[in-house]
Design a protein around this motif. Structure first.
Motif, mmCIF file in Angstrom:
data_model
loop_
_atom_site.group_PDB
_atom_site.id
_atom_site.type_symbol
_atom_site.label_atom_id
_atom_site.label_comp_id
_atom_site.label_asym_id
_atom_site.label_seq_id
_atom_site.Cartn_x
_atom_site.Cartn_y
_atom_site.Cartn_z
ATOM 1 N N SER A 4 0.813 -1.205 0.000
ATOM 2 C CA SER A 4 0.000 0.000 0.000
ATOM 3 C C SER A 4 0.854 1.265 0.000
ATOM 4 N N SER A 5 2.164 1.117 -0.051
ATOM 5 C CA SER A 5 3.065 2.260 0.001
ATOM 6 C C SER A 5 2.963 3.090 -1.270
ATOM 7 N N PRO A 6 2.948 4.419 -1.114
ATOM 8 C CA PRO A 6 2.881 5.276 -2.294
ATOM 9 C C PRO A 6 4.230 5.376 -3.024
ATOM 10 N N GLU A 7 5.283 4.791 -2.460
ATOM 11 C CA GLU A 7 6.592 4.855 -3.108
ATOM 12 C C GLU A 7 6.560 4.120 -4.445
ATOM 13 N N ARG A 8 7.409 4.592 -5.318
ATOM 14 C CA ARG A 8 7.521 3.926 -6.614
ATOM 15 C C ARG A 8 8.437 2.728 -6.477
ATOM 16 N N ALA A 9 8.147 1.703 -7.221
ATOM 17 C CA ALA A 9 8.963 0.496 -7.200
ATOM 18 C C ALA A 9 10.315 0.786 -7.845
ATOM 19 N N VAL A 10 11.319 0.106 -7.372
ATOM 20 C CA VAL A 10 12.657 0.211 -7.935
ATOM 21 C C VAL A 10 12.843 -0.972 -8.873
ATOM 22 N N LYS A 11 13.164 -0.686 -10.103
ATOM 23 C CA LYS A 11 13.365 -1.758 -11.077
ATOM 24 C C LYS A 11 14.801 -2.229 -11.032
ATOM 25 N N LYS A 12 14.981 -3.539 -10.942
ATOM 26 C CA LYS A 12 16.305 -4.164 -10.924
ATOM 27 C C LYS A 12 16.262 -5.389 -11.822
ATOM 28 N N ALA A 13 17.328 -5.629 -12.495
ATOM 29 C CA ALA A 13 17.447 -6.852 -13.281
ATOM 30 C C ALA A 13 18.098 -7.889 -12.387
ATOM 31 N N ILE A 14 17.521 -9.090 -12.353
ATOM 32 C CA ILE A 14 18.108 -10.161 -11.563
ATOM 33 C C ILE A 14 18.322 -11.372 -12.456
ATOM 34 N N VAL A 38 5.610 -12.328 -7.381
ATOM 35 C CA VAL A 38 6.124 -13.578 -6.819
ATOM 36 C C VAL A 38 7.493 -13.348 -6.178
ATOM 37 N N VAL A 39 8.343 -12.606 -6.858
ATOM 38 C CA VAL A 39 9.672 -12.306 -6.310
ATOM 39 C C VAL A 39 9.536 -11.453 -5.050
ATOM 40 N N GLN A 40 8.631 -10.478 -5.055
ATOM 41 C CA GLN A 40 8.408 -9.651 -3.865
ATOM 42 C C GLN A 40 7.948 -10.509 -2.690
ATOM 43 N N ASP A 41 7.008 -11.414 -2.935
ATOM 44 C CA ASP A 41 6.532 -12.309 -1.878
ATOM 45 C C ASP A 41 7.675 -13.169 -1.338
ATOM 46 N N ALA A 42 8.506 -13.661 -2.247
ATOM 47 C CA ALA A 42 9.634 -14.499 -1.831
ATOM 48 C C ALA A 42 10.614 -13.713 -0.971
ATOM 49 N N ARG A 44 9.922 -11.035 0.859
ATOM 50 C CA ARG A 44 9.291 -10.769 2.159
ATOM 51 C C ARG A 44 9.377 -12.000 3.054
ATOM 52 N N ALA A 45 9.118 -13.174 2.480
ATOM 53 C CA ALA A 45 9.200 -14.417 3.257
ATOM 54 C C ALA A 45 10.629 -14.661 3.737
ATOM 55 N N TYR A 46 11.590 -14.384 2.881
ATOM 56 C CA TYR A 46 13.002 -14.548 3.255
ATOM 57 C C TYR A 46 13.375 -13.605 4.389
ATOM 58 N N ARG A 47 12.950 -12.354 4.273
ATOM 59 C CA ARG A 47 13.257 -11.368 5.320
ATOM 60 C C ARG A 47 12.636 -11.789 6.646
ATOM 61 N N LEU A 48 11.391 -12.263 6.609
ATOM 62 C CA LEU A 48 10.718 -12.719 7.819
ATOM 63 C C LEU A 48 11.440 -13.925 8.432
ATOM 64 N N ALA A 49 11.868 -14.853 7.591
ATOM 65 C CA ALA A 49 12.595 -16.026 8.085
ATOM 66 C C ALA A 49 13.910 -15.614 8.746
ATOM 67 N N ARG A 50 14.601 -14.660 8.151
ATOM 68 C CA ARG A 50 15.852 -14.166 8.754
ATOM 69 C C ARG A 50 15.599 -13.517 10.098
ATOM 70 N N LEU A 51 14.571 -12.682 10.173
ATOM 71 C CA LEU A 51 14.239 -12.024 11.439
ATOM 72 C C LEU A 51 13.869 -13.043 12.507
ATOM 73 N N ARG A 52 13.114 -14.061 12.119
ATOM 74 C CA ARG A 52 12.760 -15.113 13.080
ATOM 75 C C ARG A 52 14.003 -15.844 13.561
ATOM 76 N N GLY A 53 14.927 -16.105 12.653
ATOM 77 C CA GLY A 53 16.174 -16.760 13.034
ATOM 78 C C GLY A 53 16.980 -15.911 14.003
ATOM 79 N N GLU A 54 17.036 -14.611 13.739
ATOM 80 C CA GLU A 54 17.757 -13.705 14.641
ATOM 81 C C GLU A 54 17.075 -13.664 16.004
ATOM 82 N N TYR A 55 15.744 -13.661 16.005
ATOM 83 C CA TYR A 55 14.999 -13.648 17.260
ATOM 84 C C TYR A 55 15.291 -14.922 18.054
#
Length: 85
Positions: A4-14, A38-42, A44-55
């Motif tokens: 829902s963020s009004p920021e513009r997406a940053v385009k990157k080639a991967i 799909v990449v955004q969801d992945a 977000r899931a990766y970031r959440l998993a890392r945070l859980r691991g740190e916790y």
């Protein structure tokens, strides 16, 4: 960036290995999403998993420290903390 963020997406080639690219494309089709979503969801899931691991690592550290002090319950923790004041 949230959806829902009004920021513009940053385009990157991967670059993805072919098998992972096929999986991402198939996932997008199955879920009716764009490949970008799909990449955004992945990510977000990766970031959440890392945070859980740190916790969990922090929780393990402090749990060990508490056990070393003989603190095994919340009641013991309350008493220990009151003695430290």
């Amino acid at each position: 960036m949230s959806r829902s963020s009004p920021e513009r997406a940053v385009k990157k080639a991967i670059s993805l290995p072919p098998e992972l690219a096929r999986f991402a494309i198939a996932t997008a089709k199955e879920e009716g999403k764009t490949l970008s979503a799909v990449v955004q969801d992945a990510m977000r899931a990766y970031r959440l998993a890392r945070l859980r691991g740190e916790y969990r690592a922090l929780q393990g550290y402090w749990s060990q420290r508490a056990r070393e002090k003989g603190v095994l319950t919340e009641r013991q923790l309350d008493r220990y903390l009151k003695k430290q004041d």
